[in-house]
Design an enzyme around this catalytic site. Structure first.
Site, PDB file in Angstrom:
ATOM      1  N   ILE A 174      50.896  31.337 117.717  1.00 20.91           N
ATOM      2  CA  ILE A 174      49.834  30.014 118.204  1.00 20.91           C
ATOM      3  C   ILE A 174      49.430  29.177 116.860  1.00 20.91           C
ATOM      4  CG2 ILE A 174      49.186  31.209 120.178  1.00 20.91           C
ATOM      5  CD1 ILE A 174      46.355  31.550 118.780  1.00 20.91           C
ATOM      6  N   LYS A 175      49.759  29.677 115.517  1.00 22.26           N
ATOM      7  CA  LYS A 175      49.492  28.925 114.508  1.00 22.26           C
ATOM      8  C   LYS A 175      47.966  28.035 114.565  1.00 22.26           C
ATOM      9  CE  LYS A 175      54.219  28.997 112.645  1.00 22.26           C
ATOM     10  NZ  LYS A 175      54.934  29.766 113.818  1.00 22.26           N
ATOM     11  N   ARG A 176      46.997  28.666 115.191  1.00 16.77           N
ATOM     12  CA  ARG A 176      45.649  27.893 115.153  1.00 16.77           C
ATOM     13  C   ARG A 176      45.264  28.003 113.712  1.00 16.77           C
ATOM     14  NH1 ARG A 176      48.031  26.470 119.376  1.00 16.77           N
ATOM     15  NH2 ARG A 176      47.198  26.653 121.370  1.00 16.77           N
TER      16      ARG A 176
END
Length: 303
Positions: free
Chosen positions: A104-106
């Site tokens: 998700i690379k949040r």
């Protein structure tokens, strides 16, 4: 989480994670035609394509691999139906005994980061608990610093989940920021130092922390450097296969016992059938064979 992942890797003798990153173009034509005929030219049709595609690949590979890594953006592109396909893919993988790493690379601050952390911490509504995403770990971006990391660290502790922090990514332009130096130290190594610090309190029985690092397969020398610098940090390694990484490149990403890393391949596995389009109905079997070949390559270190 990390102890469970390592046990699964050891059981299956395979540090491969299947990147479930479907695109419309990669779906075999017979699945496309079936779903378009049933649901029309709609986001629901694409969501159903993705689900059928993912489930068949999972069915053929779950006995061989410890985990899958779906990339949420591929699903978000199709709105609510795409997100449904993502969630149902995660659910199905869990039913098959796989760990799920949500790519998700949040990365944000304060209350926003806390909301993103619900991916692994779950959601409470009037005393009721919901684990809506069914993820065991997620990828996160450290650019915002500790403010953006703290909620995920709390989730790791409270729920025995994991995170993989971007340290040195596999894409060519990563050097534009990650290789810049501050007082002679590259930013990727500063990030690595922070990951070491953030993970100190969550080291499992296996000697590795629930706070892992994303280290790309396309930077062999840096991967070797970071392995020595981060002895208690488990690596999630993208860039194998389609991006050029090989088993030989990755020998030093593993620790002295051959552990400490899980290697991702997306297109190289889910798109393996495209090497012979005359057999596209056997796409999942082609994925299985690609997993076996990748496992063998990693085990022998490219020799």
């Amino acid at each position: 989480m990390i102890d469970k992942l390592i046990k699964s890797i050891e059981l299956k003798q395979n540090p491969t994670v299947v990147g479930l990153d479907p695109t419309y173009e990669i779906i075999p034509s017979f699945i496309k035609n079936e779903m378009l005929e049933t649901y029309g030219k709609t986001p629901k049709a694409v969501a159903e394509m993705f689900l059928k595609f993912n489930k068949e690949i999972i069915d053929e590979t779950f006995e061989l691999v410890p985990a899958v890594k779906p990339q949420v953006a591929m699903y978000e592109k199709y709105g609510l139906e795409g997100i449904r396909a993502y969630i149902e893919t995660c659910e199905y993988a869990k039913e098959k005994g796989l760990l799920v790493i949500g790519d998700i690379k949040r990365g944000d601050i304060a209350s926003t980061a806390a909301a993103y952390a619900s991916h692994i911490e779950g959601t409470h509504i009037e005393g009721e608990f919901f684990d809506l995403w069914n993820e065991d770990a997620v990828t996160i971006n450290p650019y915002m610093g500790y403010d953006g990391i703290e909620p995920f660290l709390n989730a790791c502790k409270n729920m025995n989940k994991g995170i993989f922090v971007l340290v040195k990514t596999s894409n060519p332009s990563s050097s534009e920021i990650q290789d810049l130096t501050v007082d002679g130290t590259p930013i990727y190594k500063i990030s690595a130092s922070l990951v070491n610090k953030w993970g100190e309190s969550s080291i499992g029985n296996c000697g590795y922390s629930n706070v892992g690092a994303v280290v790309g397969a396309t930077h062999k020398a840096i991967g070797t450097e970071l392995r020595a610098y981060m002895p208690n940090t488990f690596f999630l390694v993208p860039g194998y296969g389609a991006q050029g990484g090989t088993g030989k490149d990755l020998v030093n990403y593993f620790d002295k016992n051959g552990g400490g890393a899980i290697i991702n391949s997306s297109r190289g596995i889910i798109g393996a059938y495209q090497k012979d389009l005359s057999n596209e109905k056997d796409f999942a079997k082609a994925s299985r064979q690609a997993v076996i070949e990748m496992r063998d390559d990693l085990q022998k270190g490219g020799n």
